[in-house]
Design an enzyme around this catalytic site. Sequence first.
Site, short mmCIF file in Angstrom:
data_model
loop_
_atom_site.label_atom_id
_atom_site.label_comp_id
_atom_site.label_asym_id
_atom_site.label_seq_id
_atom_site.Cartn_x
_atom_site.Cartn_y
_atom_site.Cartn_z
N TYR A 120 2.19 -2.38 -5.91
CA TYR A 120 1.91 -2.09 -4.50
C TYR A 120 1.63 -3.39 -3.78
O TYR A 120 0.86 -4.23 -4.25
CB TYR A 120 0.67 -1.17 -4.36
N GLU A 133 4.50 -2.99 4.42
CA GLU A 133 4.15 -2.41 3.11
C GLU A 133 5.40 -2.33 2.24
O GLU A 133 6.43 -1.83 2.68
CB GLU A 133 3.55 -1.01 3.31
#
Length: 392
Positions: free
Chosen positions: A109, A197
């Site tokens: 992530y 992201e």
Amino acid sequence: MDIHEYQAKEILAGFGVPVPRGGLAYSPEQAAYQARQLGGDAWVVKAQIHSGGRGEAGGVKVCRSEAEIRDYAQSLLGTQLVTKQTGAGGKGVYRLWVEEATDIAQEIYLGFVLDRKTERIMIVASGHGGMAIEELAESDPDSLVRMVIDPATGLVEYQTRELAFKLGLKGKQIGQMVTMLRACYRAYRDLDAMMVEVNPLAITGTGDLVALDAKMSFDTNALYRRPQVEALRDTSQEDAREAMAADNGLAYVGLDGDIGCIINGAGLAMATMDMIKLAGGEPANFLDIGGGASPERVVTAFRTVLTDPKVEVILVNIFAGINRCDWIAKGVVQAYEEVGLTIPVVVRLSGTNVEEGRRIIETSGLPLISAETLAGAAEAAVAARPHPVAAE
Ligand code: GDP
Ligand code: MN
């Protein structure tokens, strides 16, 4: 403002982030064609909507033949995809992204966000990617690595290396991560982003880093100087009422009640909504008409509020500082003539040019209900509804 995954990937790739090759499709035939162009024997077909959580919702599929791609594309295009993030209505799927499938060894992530506490851009990363950051923060908070970027120096090399080490990366991956971080940071900073992201950032079977998903959102207040970003806006992904309001420079949020609100100032709008509730009613919307509103702007506000079929009465509440009560009153009268209003309208005016404003309302000959105070206006609006629905 949000953009699609494929658009974010194209932007990030331009700054040096490695992404899988892919192509866009608006039809099952185009999806199959894109796969043929890419070659290989496995492809990922991904619904392009302004939401994450598509994988779990059935909006991402690894396909192994053109027929499978066509069938999947057929089943997805034109539907509303409901994910954990969209709300019950879902988001319309009109575009698909078809890319070469990647062999995933590990999912990382990586997020760049604006940290309001430190007033700086912060990197958040975890070696256990794939799931949403909210879930990650609950299930595996210790895996999260945070790093704040000093705007005076920008993202510096030692920070990027430190982050790579903390994620357990080795060998060539360290250099690849340094490149990845620097590219994401530059995209964020140079384009006035609010969020970048990459989740998952995959480590492939050959040990290389590649961005398998990408999400970017931008500061709407900076769009005036980022026309290339503004051009990526997709109104099909926005609430129709809110999109219309935004196009007209009005701040509007749709709600569930039946009392339409036209108010100046966010604070007064909130207070008015509270007063409506206190009087036993439910507001249909939040609408801030802003300062210096012309009669035309008032008419546009009426049109916006009336796009909601639930609205049974409209409450206009203006505390005029920069605004002028006479302009607002003219706008209300004009709205009657131009929009063909058939529902009751309660008007409460206060502040600049209030006498002239009230005179226009009172001599208009229109069935307008005047109120002196905020409480009185809320009560009058609740009482004026032709089909009252009790508040919860
Ligand atoms: P999201 O659910 O909206 O965040 O969409 P993602 O793009 O993150 O895709 C969801 C999941 O699909 C990812 O977490 C991956 O596990 C999987 N996925 C995406 N691309 C590929 C791929 O190329 N190969 C494989 N095997 N899985 C993929
Ligand atoms: Mn994702």
